[in-house]
Design an enzyme around this catalytic site. Structure first.
Site, mmCIF file in Angstrom:
data_model
loop_
_atom_site.group_PDB
_atom_site.id
_atom_site.type_symbol
_atom_site.label_atom_id
_atom_site.label_comp_id
_atom_site.label_asym_id
_atom_site.label_seq_id
_atom_site.Cartn_x
_atom_site.Cartn_y
_atom_site.Cartn_z
ATOM 1 N N CYS A 139 -2.447 -16.974 2.396
ATOM 2 C CA CYS A 139 -1.608 -15.793 2.161
ATOM 3 C C CYS A 139 -1.890 -14.743 3.222
ATOM 4 O O CYS A 139 -2.926 -14.067 3.184
ATOM 5 C CB CYS A 139 -1.869 -15.225 0.767
ATOM 6 S SG CYS A 139 -0.923 -13.722 0.411
ATOM 7 N N CYS A 142 -1.963 -11.109 1.953
ATOM 8 C CA CYS A 142 -3.163 -10.832 1.153
ATOM 9 C C CYS A 142 -4.376 -10.581 2.043
ATOM 10 O O CYS A 142 -5.134 -9.623 1.835
ATOM 11 C CB CYS A 142 -3.460 -11.999 0.223
ATOM 12 S SG CYS A 142 -2.114 -12.492 -0.865
ATOM 13 N N ASP A 143 -4.563 -11.461 3.028
ATOM 14 C CA ASP A 143 -5.817 -11.473 3.784
ATOM 15 C C ASP A 143 -5.682 -11.074 5.250
ATOM 16 O O ASP A 143 -6.691 -10.841 5.919
ATOM 17 C CB ASP A 143 -6.444 -12.866 3.713
ATOM 18 C CG ASP A 143 -6.755 -13.282 2.287
ATOM 19 O OD1 ASP A 143 -7.150 -12.405 1.493
ATOM 20 O OD2 ASP A 143 -6.613 -14.472 1.956
#
Length: 311
Positions: A139, A142-143
């Protein structure tokens, strides 16, 4: 059928709160069906990770997947749909009613929609599992911010890989995309945009052999599938977008295509009367937010007709 304290009865129970499930919830509740949505994750599913949803018809200028999904959730609830965050353990059919058991409660439904989507496919190479969460990610939104101005490798050649590589290029000038074929699988507009991005280098005819690191990702071995040559590159992160696997554990009894996706008719009806499937879990040729929403709307309409005929 009588309700009791542990088994509430609904017209339509939706398993999965991705965009297909949320669209179905909106259409069903607006159509007068008593509707319940069950999902362990936050409403929105894979769409939550879209940085900019720019190809949804009529939605212009683009908005983030997070905002889009929140709007869908609010819209479904405004029409009366209930959304509960929980884990579904099993689905059984007793006579003309489905019994859906979660970790805390049991619910009865005259119809059920399976909209559990698909999960990230693993590369199954050495170092992937060991370094997940330590530089290996599935992701980018997300990261990605953790690797601002760092060396990043993206694995895949479809729409998701290209979109995520484009997003990561806003965080770093050193992005390398690895694809095992000699051309990208993404839609032409998506692929053209990526190839024109000077921050992204593409390694065609290549695959990951190993991800290395002590406690965190430090390098990646890439094999040229034509020559067999293996090259090790330093990197800080590896983002993997190698496709999806349908989440069908709850309905293994249903017929599936060669890739494991559930077969339905044009009304989203599965082999079991009153059970429908929609979104990424369904066998079809094209998977996008707009097609998942369409699936959900059709499933809700079909369920409504089924319930009215039964009652």
């Amino acid at each position: 059928m009588a309700e009791n304290s542990t088994e509430k009865t609904y017209d339509f129970i939706i398993i999965g709160a991705g965009v297909a499930g949320l669209a179905a919830a909106q259409y069903a509740a607006r159509g007068g069906l008593k509707t319940l949505v069950l999902d362990l994750s936050l409403p929105g599913g894979q769409a939550l990770t879209i940085p900019n949803l720019e190809n949804y018809p009529g939605l212009f200028p683009s908005i983030s997947g997070t905002d889009f999904c929140q709007n869908m959730k609010n819209q479904a609830e405004s029409f009366g749909a209930e959304i509960i965050q929980t884990t579904v353990k099993s689905i059984d059919k007793v006579e003309n009613t489905f019994r859906v058991e979660t970790i805390k409660e049991k619910y009865l439904g005259y119809t059920v929609l399976i909209a559990t989507g698909a999960g990230h496919r693993k590369l199954n190479v050495k170092g992937e599992m060991e370094l997940e969460g330590r530089g290996v990610s599935y992701c980018a939104t997300c990261d990605g911010p953790f690797f601002r101005n760092r060396k990043i490798f993206v694995i895949g050649g479809g729409d998701s890989a290209c979109d995520e590589a484009m997003y990561l290029s806003t965080l770093s000038d050193d992005i390398t995309l690895v694809h095992r074929r000699d051309e990208l699988r993404a839609q032409k507009a998506v692929a053209d945009r990526l190839l024109a991005n000077e921050k992204v280098k593409v390694l065609f005819n290549s695959k990951v052999k190993e991800i290395k690191g002590e406690g965190r990702v430090q390098s990646i071995e890439i094999e040229n599938v034509q020559t067999g040559d293996v090259t090790e590159y330093p990197t800080d992160a590896v983002f993997i977008f190698a496709g999806m696997n349908p989440v069908t554990e709850l309905v293994e009894m249903l017929p599936k295509d060669e890739a494991g996706y559930i077969k339905t008719d044009d009304n989203m009806q599965t082999l079991i009367p009153g059970m429908y499937a929609a979104g990424d879990i369904r066998s079809k040729s094209f998977r996008q937010v707009v097609t998942a929403v369409s699936d959900g709307a059709i499933a809700a309409h079909s369920a409504g007709e089924f319930v009215r005929n039964m009652k």
